[in-house]
Design an enzyme around this catalytic site. Structure first.
Site, short mmCIF file in Angstrom:
data_model
loop_
_atom_site.label_atom_id
_atom_site.label_comp_id
_atom_site.label_asym_id
_atom_site.label_seq_id
_atom_site.Cartn_x
_atom_site.Cartn_y
_atom_site.Cartn_z
N ARG A 256 -6.27 9.35 -10.06
CA ARG A 256 -7.04 9.40 -8.89
C ARG A 256 -6.03 9.82 -7.80
O ARG A 256 -5.05 9.26 -7.80
CB ARG A 256 -7.54 8.16 -8.47
CG ARG A 256 -8.43 8.07 -7.21
CD ARG A 256 -7.81 7.69 -5.91
NE ARG A 256 -8.58 7.34 -4.93
CZ ARG A 256 -7.86 7.24 -3.76
NH1 ARG A 256 -6.77 6.85 -3.63
NH2 ARG A 256 -8.71 7.32 -2.54
N VAL A 257 -6.36 11.02 -6.88
CA VAL A 257 -5.57 11.11 -5.97
C VAL A 257 -6.28 10.93 -4.65
O VAL A 257 -7.52 11.30 -4.62
CB VAL A 257 -5.08 12.68 -6.17
CG1 VAL A 257 -4.40 13.35 -4.84
CG2 VAL A 257 -4.05 12.79 -7.24
N GLY A 258 -5.79 10.34 -3.66
CA GLY A 258 -6.77 10.33 -2.43
C GLY A 258 -6.21 11.41 -1.48
O GLY A 258 -5.94 12.49 -1.65
N ASP A 259 -6.64 11.08 -0.18
CA ASP A 259 -6.52 12.13 1.19
C ASP A 259 -5.02 12.16 1.56
O ASP A 259 -4.67 13.32 2.08
CB ASP A 259 -7.45 11.63 2.25
CG ASP A 259 -7.08 10.18 2.79
OD1 ASP A 259 -6.78 9.39 1.89
OD2 ASP A 259 -6.67 10.26 4.07
N GLY B 172 -9.93 7.39 1.13
CA GLY B 172 -9.52 8.69 0.94
C GLY B 172 -10.65 9.65 0.77
O GLY B 172 -10.59 10.71 1.07
N THR C 106 -2.36 2.69 4.43
CA THR C 106 -1.69 3.66 4.23
C THR C 106 -0.65 4.04 5.52
O THR C 106 -1.32 3.77 6.69
CB THR C 106 -2.49 4.93 4.01
OG1 THR C 106 -2.98 4.82 2.85
CG2 THR C 106 -1.88 6.42 4.00
N SER D 192 0.83 -1.13 0.13
CA SER D 192 0.20 0.04 -0.07
C SER D 192 0.73 1.32 -0.10
O SER D 192 0.12 2.41 -0.07
CB SER D 192 -0.96 -0.10 1.28
OG SER D 192 -1.90 -0.83 1.07
N THR E 80 -6.43 6.97 7.63
CA THR E 80 -6.11 5.85 6.77
C THR E 80 -7.39 5.42 6.46
O THR E 80 -8.45 5.63 7.06
CB THR E 80 -5.25 4.65 7.37
OG1 THR E 80 -5.02 3.66 6.48
CG2 THR E 80 -5.99 4.21 8.69
N GLY E 81 -7.40 4.52 5.34
CA GLY E 81 -8.63 4.02 4.84
C GLY E 81 -9.25 4.88 3.41
O GLY E 81 -8.35 5.60 2.65
N THR F 126 1.69 6.92 0.65
CA THR F 126 0.79 5.77 0.08
C THR F 126 0.64 5.66 -1.37
O THR F 126 1.00 6.69 -2.04
CB THR F 126 -0.85 5.95 0.47
OG1 THR F 126 -1.49 4.70 0.21
CG2 THR F 126 -1.40 7.09 -0.24
N1 GLY Z 1 -5.93 6.89 2.16
C1 GLY Z 1 -5.33 6.59 1.10
C2 GLY Z 1 -6.02 6.81 0.01
O1 GLY Z 1 -7.37 6.58 -0.15
O2 GLY Z 1 -5.50 6.86 -1.04
#
Ligand code: GLY
Length: 334
Positions: free
Chosen positions: A224-227, A250, A196, A94, A247-248, A214
Protein backbone atom coordinates in the site's frame (compact mmCIF):
# COMPACT_ATOMS: atom_id res chain seq x y z
CA UNK A 1 -5.86 30.66 14.14
CA UNK A 2 -8.96 32.26 15.55
CA UNK A 3 -9.03 36.00 15.30
CA UNK A 4 -11.93 38.41 15.14
CA UNK A 5 -12.26 38.12 11.39
CA UNK A 6 -12.17 34.34 11.60
CA UNK A 7 -14.79 34.39 14.33
CA UNK A 8 -16.99 36.62 12.22
CA UNK A 9 -16.57 34.34 9.24
CA UNK A 10 -17.52 31.26 11.19
CA UNK A 11 -20.36 33.05 12.95
CA UNK A 12 -21.80 34.14 9.67
CA UNK A 13 -21.61 30.59 8.34
CA UNK A 14 -23.23 29.18 11.44
CA UNK A 15 -25.92 31.75 10.99
CA UNK A 16 -26.17 30.81 7.38
CA UNK A 17 -26.68 27.15 8.32
CA UNK A 18 -28.79 27.34 11.48
CA UNK A 19 -30.33 23.87 11.56
CA UNK A 20 -27.39 21.76 10.59
CA UNK A 21 -26.11 18.77 12.41
CA UNK A 22 -22.78 17.45 11.29
CA UNK A 23 -22.57 14.70 8.76
CA UNK A 24 -25.93 14.65 7.10
CA UNK A 25 -26.63 16.84 4.14
CA UNK A 26 -24.37 16.88 1.12
CA UNK A 27 -26.12 19.89 -0.29
CA UNK A 28 -25.56 21.75 2.95
CA UNK A 29 -21.89 21.07 2.72
CA UNK A 30 -21.97 22.31 -0.84
CA UNK A 31 -23.58 25.50 0.41
CA UNK A 32 -20.92 25.93 3.05
CA UNK A 33 -18.27 25.31 0.44
CA UNK A 34 -19.58 27.97 -1.90
CA UNK A 35 -19.98 30.40 0.99
CA UNK A 36 -16.31 30.01 1.66
CA UNK A 37 -15.54 31.49 -1.70
CA UNK A 38 -16.77 34.83 -0.42
CA UNK A 39 -15.40 34.50 3.08
CA UNK A 40 -12.97 36.99 4.44
CA UNK A 41 -9.41 35.92 4.87
CA UNK A 42 -8.88 33.78 7.94
CA UNK A 43 -5.24 32.93 7.42
CA UNK A 44 -2.72 33.73 10.11
CA UNK A 45 -0.72 36.90 9.74
CA UNK A 46 2.79 35.70 9.04
CA UNK A 47 6.07 37.05 10.22
CA UNK A 48 8.01 38.92 7.55
CA UNK A 49 10.98 36.97 6.26
CA UNK A 50 11.66 33.24 6.10
CA UNK A 51 8.73 31.01 6.98
CA UNK A 52 8.73 27.40 8.20
CA UNK A 53 5.49 25.58 8.85
CA UNK A 54 4.78 21.91 9.38
CA UNK A 55 1.95 19.55 10.18
CA UNK A 56 1.48 18.43 13.80
CA UNK A 57 3.73 19.22 16.75
CA UNK A 58 7.16 19.51 15.23
CA UNK A 59 9.20 22.23 17.00
CA UNK A 60 12.51 20.36 16.58
CA UNK A 61 11.93 19.77 12.88
CA UNK A 62 11.05 23.41 12.36
CA UNK A 63 14.11 24.51 14.33
CA UNK A 64 16.35 22.44 12.05
CA UNK A 65 14.72 24.00 8.98
CA UNK A 66 14.89 27.49 10.46
CA UNK A 67 18.61 27.08 11.15
CA UNK A 68 19.18 26.51 7.42
CA UNK A 69 17.16 29.60 6.51
CA UNK A 70 18.86 31.73 9.17
CA UNK A 71 22.15 31.04 7.44
CA UNK A 72 20.74 32.18 4.12
CA UNK A 73 20.07 28.65 2.90
CA UNK A 74 17.53 27.46 0.35
CA UNK A 75 14.03 26.47 1.32
CA UNK A 76 14.75 23.09 -0.31
CA UNK A 77 17.65 22.44 2.07
CA UNK A 78 15.55 23.66 4.96
CA UNK A 79 12.62 21.30 4.41
CA UNK A 80 14.92 18.33 3.89
CA UNK A 81 16.85 19.10 7.09
CA UNK A 82 13.57 19.67 8.94
CA UNK A 83 11.78 16.45 8.14
CA UNK A 84 14.91 14.36 8.71
CA UNK A 85 14.38 15.05 12.44
CA UNK A 86 11.19 12.96 12.86
CA UNK A 87 12.53 10.44 10.33
CA UNK A 88 15.32 9.64 12.80
CA UNK A 89 13.14 9.82 15.91
CA UNK A 90 12.11 6.34 17.19
CA UNK A 91 9.32 7.92 19.24
CA UNK A 92 7.61 9.32 16.16
CA UNK A 93 5.63 6.28 15.10
CA UNK A 94 4.27 7.67 11.84
CA UNK A 95 7.51 8.65 10.17
CA UNK A 96 10.80 6.90 9.30
CA UNK A 97 12.69 4.91 11.95
CA UNK A 98 10.22 3.66 14.57
CA UNK A 99 7.26 3.96 12.19
CA UNK A 100 4.47 1.44 12.57
CA UNK A 101 4.84 -1.49 10.16
CA UNK A 102 2.43 -2.95 7.63
CA UNK A 103 0.29 -5.91 8.70
CA UNK A 104 3.18 -8.28 7.92
CA UNK A 105 5.59 -6.41 10.17
CA UNK A 106 7.55 -4.49 7.51
CA UNK A 107 8.20 -0.75 7.86
CA UNK A 108 7.69 0.81 4.42
CA UNK A 109 8.22 4.50 3.80
CA UNK A 110 6.77 7.08 1.39
CA UNK A 111 8.25 10.55 0.82
CA UNK A 112 8.44 13.37 -1.68
CA UNK A 113 10.11 16.73 -2.08
CA UNK A 114 9.50 19.66 -4.40
CA UNK A 115 11.56 22.78 -5.08
CA UNK A 116 10.88 26.30 -6.31
CA UNK A 117 11.56 25.37 -9.93
CA UNK A 118 8.86 22.73 -9.97
CA UNK A 119 11.38 19.88 -9.74
CA UNK A 120 10.12 16.92 -7.77
CA UNK A 121 11.41 13.63 -6.41
CA UNK A 122 9.65 10.80 -4.66
CA UNK A 123 10.05 7.33 -3.21
CA UNK A 124 7.29 4.89 -2.41
CA UNK A 125 7.28 1.56 -0.58
CA UNK A 126 10.90 2.09 0.45
CA UNK A 127 12.29 -0.32 3.05
CA UNK A 128 15.38 -0.31 5.29
CA UNK A 129 16.44 3.32 4.66
CA UNK A 130 15.86 5.82 7.43
CA UNK A 131 15.90 9.07 5.47
CA UNK A 132 13.36 8.51 2.72
CA UNK A 133 13.22 12.26 2.10
CA UNK A 134 16.91 12.38 1.15
CA UNK A 135 16.44 9.45 -1.22
CA UNK A 136 13.52 11.35 -2.77
CA UNK A 137 15.78 14.37 -3.21
CA UNK A 138 18.42 12.16 -4.83
CA UNK A 139 15.77 10.84 -7.24
CA UNK A 140 14.96 14.46 -8.12
CA UNK A 141 18.55 15.58 -8.57
CA UNK A 142 20.37 12.51 -9.83
CA UNK A 143 17.93 10.65 -12.04
CA UNK A 144 15.77 11.61 -15.00
CA UNK A 145 12.73 10.36 -13.04
CA UNK A 146 10.33 11.69 -10.44
CA UNK A 147 9.45 8.52 -8.56
CA UNK A 148 11.20 5.29 -7.64
CA UNK A 149 9.45 2.51 -5.80
CA UNK A 150 10.16 -0.55 -3.66
CA UNK A 151 13.15 -2.67 -4.55
CA UNK A 152 14.28 -0.20 -7.20
CA UNK A 153 14.18 2.71 -4.76
CA UNK A 154 16.11 0.67 -2.21
CA UNK A 155 18.78 -0.37 -4.72
CA UNK A 156 19.09 3.24 -5.89
CA UNK A 157 19.45 4.40 -2.27
CA UNK A 158 22.30 1.93 -1.67
CA UNK A 159 24.01 3.14 -4.86
CA UNK A 160 23.88 6.68 -3.44
CA UNK A 161 25.58 5.65 -0.21
CA UNK A 162 22.53 5.31 2.04
CA UNK A 163 22.89 2.66 4.75
CA UNK A 164 20.62 -0.39 5.09
CA UNK A 165 19.01 -0.36 8.55
CA UNK A 166 16.33 -2.14 10.53
CA UNK A 167 13.58 0.46 10.96
CA UNK A 168 11.30 -1.68 13.14
CA UNK A 169 11.88 -0.69 16.76
CA UNK A 170 11.09 -2.98 19.69
CA UNK A 171 8.21 -0.69 20.69
CA UNK A 172 6.64 -0.71 17.21
CA UNK A 173 7.07 -4.48 16.95
CA UNK A 174 5.42 -5.03 20.35
CA UNK A 175 2.42 -2.88 19.37
CA UNK A 176 2.13 -4.69 16.04
CA UNK A 177 2.15 -8.10 17.73
CA UNK A 178 -0.58 -6.90 20.08
CA UNK A 179 -2.58 -5.69 17.09
CA UNK A 180 -2.22 -9.10 15.42
CA UNK A 181 -3.95 -10.78 18.37
CA UNK A 182 -7.28 -9.03 17.81
CA UNK A 183 -7.23 -7.42 14.41
CA UNK A 184 -7.86 -10.51 12.28
CA UNK A 185 -5.20 -9.21 9.87
CA UNK A 186 -7.63 -6.56 8.69
CA UNK A 187 -6.24 -3.09 7.96
CA UNK A 188 -8.35 -0.35 9.52
CA UNK A 189 -8.28 2.96 7.73
CA UNK A 190 -6.85 5.75 9.78
CA UNK A 191 -6.73 4.11 13.21
CA UNK A 192 -3.81 6.28 14.20
CA UNK A 193 -4.97 9.40 12.36
CA UNK A 194 -1.59 9.78 10.67
CA UNK A 195 0.84 12.27 11.98
CA UNK A 196 2.69 12.35 8.67
CA UNK A 197 5.00 15.33 8.51
CA UNK A 198 4.49 17.79 5.69
CA UNK A 199 6.67 20.89 5.80
CA UNK A 200 6.61 24.08 3.73
CA UNK A 201 9.30 26.77 3.81
CA UNK A 202 9.94 30.14 2.21
CA UNK A 203 13.55 31.28 2.15
CA UNK A 204 15.12 34.73 2.15
CA UNK A 205 14.83 34.86 -1.63
CA UNK A 206 11.08 34.29 -1.34
CA UNK A 207 11.38 30.82 -2.86
CA UNK A 208 9.06 28.06 -1.67
CA UNK A 209 9.83 24.35 -1.24
CA UNK A 210 8.08 21.48 0.49
CA UNK A 211 8.68 17.98 1.82
CA UNK A 212 6.42 15.20 3.02
CA UNK A 213 7.46 11.90 4.64
CA UNK A 214 5.66 9.07 6.42
CA UNK A 215 5.56 5.39 7.27
CA UNK A 216 1.95 5.54 6.14
CA UNK A 217 -1.13 3.84 7.42
CA UNK A 218 -0.38 1.53 10.34
CA UNK A 219 -0.85 -2.19 9.59
CA UNK A 220 -1.69 -1.46 5.97
CA UNK A 221 -1.67 -4.16 3.31
CA UNK A 222 1.80 -4.91 2.02
CA UNK A 223 2.49 -2.70 -0.98
CA UNK A 224 0.00 0.00 0.00
CA UNK A 225 1.19 3.50 -0.92
CA UNK A 226 -0.49 6.62 0.42
CA UNK A 227 -0.69 10.23 -0.67
CA UNK A 228 2.56 11.41 0.89
CA UNK A 229 4.88 10.51 -2.01
CA UNK A 230 2.40 11.56 -4.69
CA UNK A 231 3.14 14.99 -6.14
CA UNK A 232 -0.14 16.91 -6.11
CA UNK A 233 -1.68 14.71 -3.42
CA UNK A 234 0.50 14.81 -0.28
CA UNK A 235 2.47 17.85 -1.46
CA UNK A 236 2.45 20.48 -4.16
CA UNK A 237 4.49 23.63 -4.65
CA UNK A 238 4.12 26.29 -7.29
CA UNK A 239 6.59 29.05 -6.58
CA UNK A 240 4.37 31.68 -8.21
CA UNK A 241 1.44 30.86 -5.94
CA UNK A 242 2.34 28.88 -2.81
CA UNK A 243 2.56 25.37 -1.43
CA UNK A 244 0.31 22.87 0.30
CA UNK A 245 0.65 19.54 2.06
CA UNK A 246 -1.71 17.00 3.50
CA UNK A 247 -1.95 14.61 6.43
CA UNK A 248 -4.52 11.96 7.25
CA UNK A 249 -6.07 9.19 5.24
CA UNK A 250 -4.07 9.19 2.02
CA UNK A 251 -6.67 7.41 -0.08
CA UNK A 252 -8.98 10.41 0.27
CA UNK A 253 -6.25 12.90 -0.55
CA UNK A 254 -5.18 10.95 -3.63
CA UNK A 255 -8.72 10.77 -4.97
CA UNK A 256 -9.01 14.54 -4.89
CA UNK A 257 -5.42 15.56 -5.80
CA UNK A 258 -5.69 17.44 -2.52
CA UNK A 259 -2.53 19.54 -2.34
CA UNK A 260 -2.68 20.46 -6.02
CA UNK A 261 -6.28 21.49 -5.49
CA UNK A 262 -5.34 23.73 -2.56
CA UNK A 263 -2.66 25.48 -4.61
CA UNK A 264 -4.98 25.88 -7.60
CA UNK A 265 -7.66 27.37 -5.34
CA UNK A 266 -5.08 29.88 -4.08
CA UNK A 267 -4.25 30.65 -7.72
CA UNK A 268 -7.92 31.48 -8.23
CA UNK A 269 -7.77 33.98 -5.37
CA UNK A 270 -8.58 31.99 -2.23
CA UNK A 271 -6.54 32.68 0.87
CA UNK A 272 -4.59 29.65 2.15
CA UNK A 273 -7.26 29.16 4.81
CA UNK A 274 -10.13 29.29 2.34
CA UNK A 275 -8.30 26.93 -0.02
CA UNK A 276 -7.67 24.34 2.73
CA UNK A 277 -11.30 24.52 3.83
CA UNK A 278 -12.68 24.14 0.34
CA UNK A 279 -10.42 21.16 -0.43
CA UNK A 280 -11.44 19.39 2.80
CA UNK A 281 -15.12 20.12 2.27
CA UNK A 282 -14.87 18.71 -1.24
CA UNK A 283 -13.77 15.38 0.28
CA UNK A 284 -16.63 15.17 2.75
CA UNK A 285 -19.15 16.26 0.17
CA UNK A 286 -18.58 12.93 -1.52
CA UNK A 287 -18.66 10.54 1.41
CA UNK A 288 -19.52 9.73 4.98
CA UNK A 289 -16.85 11.26 7.14
CA UNK A 290 -17.55 10.01 10.65
CA UNK A 291 -14.31 8.07 10.96
CA UNK A 292 -11.97 9.76 8.55
CA UNK A 293 -9.38 12.42 9.02
CA UNK A 294 -7.65 14.60 6.47
CA UNK A 295 -5.86 17.86 7.22
CA UNK A 296 -4.44 20.41 4.82
CA UNK A 297 -1.78 23.04 5.48
CA UNK A 298 -0.93 25.79 2.99
CA UNK A 299 1.23 28.85 2.58
CA UNK A 300 1.03 31.45 -0.15
CA UNK A 301 3.70 33.54 -1.84
CA UNK A 302 3.03 36.38 0.59
CA UNK A 303 3.82 34.09 3.53
CA UNK A 304 0.22 33.87 4.75
CA UNK A 305 -0.80 30.44 5.94
CA UNK A 306 -3.94 28.44 6.57
CA UNK A 307 -4.95 24.98 7.76
CA UNK A 308 -8.11 22.95 8.08
CA UNK A 309 -9.09 19.38 8.92
CA UNK A 310 -12.16 17.20 8.68
CA UNK A 311 -12.03 15.99 12.31
CA UNK A 312 -10.83 17.74 15.44
CA UNK A 313 -7.29 17.07 16.57
CA UNK A 314 -5.10 18.30 13.73
CA UNK A 315 -2.52 20.92 14.60
CA UNK A 316 0.42 22.59 12.88
CA UNK A 317 3.62 24.24 14.01
CA UNK A 318 4.65 27.66 12.76
CA UNK A 319 8.29 28.57 13.19
CA UNK A 320 9.83 26.85 16.20
CA UNK A 321 7.35 26.81 18.99
CA UNK A 322 3.94 28.07 18.05
CA UNK A 323 1.63 25.10 17.78
CA UNK A 324 -1.87 25.90 16.62
CA UNK A 325 -4.94 23.71 16.80
CA UNK A 326 -6.77 23.68 13.50
CA UNK A 327 -10.39 24.52 12.85
CA UNK A 328 -12.23 21.41 11.71
CA UNK A 329 -15.31 20.70 9.69
CA UNK A 330 -17.27 19.43 12.68
CA UNK A 331 -17.07 22.71 14.58
CA UNK A 332 -17.68 24.54 11.34
CA UNK A 333 -20.97 22.95 10.50
CA UNK A 334 -22.69 22.00 13.72
N1 GLY B 1 -1.13 10.49 4.71
C1 GLY B 1 -0.32 9.38 4.91
C2 GLY B 1 -0.84 8.13 4.36
O1 GLY B 1 -2.02 7.98 4.13
O2 GLY B 1 -0.06 7.25 4.15
Amino acid sequence: MVNRRHFLTISSLVGFLPSLSFGHSRSTIANASSSLKDAETVAGVPPIGPVVISTWKQPKANAAAQAVLDQGGRALDAVEAGVRIPEADPDDMSVGYGGRPDRDGHVTLDACIMDEKGNAGSVTFLEHIMHAISVARAVMEKTPHVMLSGEGAFTFALSQGFKKENLLTKKAEKEWREWLKTAKYKPIANIERHDTIGMLAIDGQGNISGACTTSGLAYKMRGRVGDSPIIGAGLFVDNEIGGACATGLGELVMRTCGSFLVVELMRQGRTPQQACEEAALRIIKKQEFKDIQVGFLAVNKQGEHGAFSIQPGFSYTLSQNKQTQVTDARSYLK
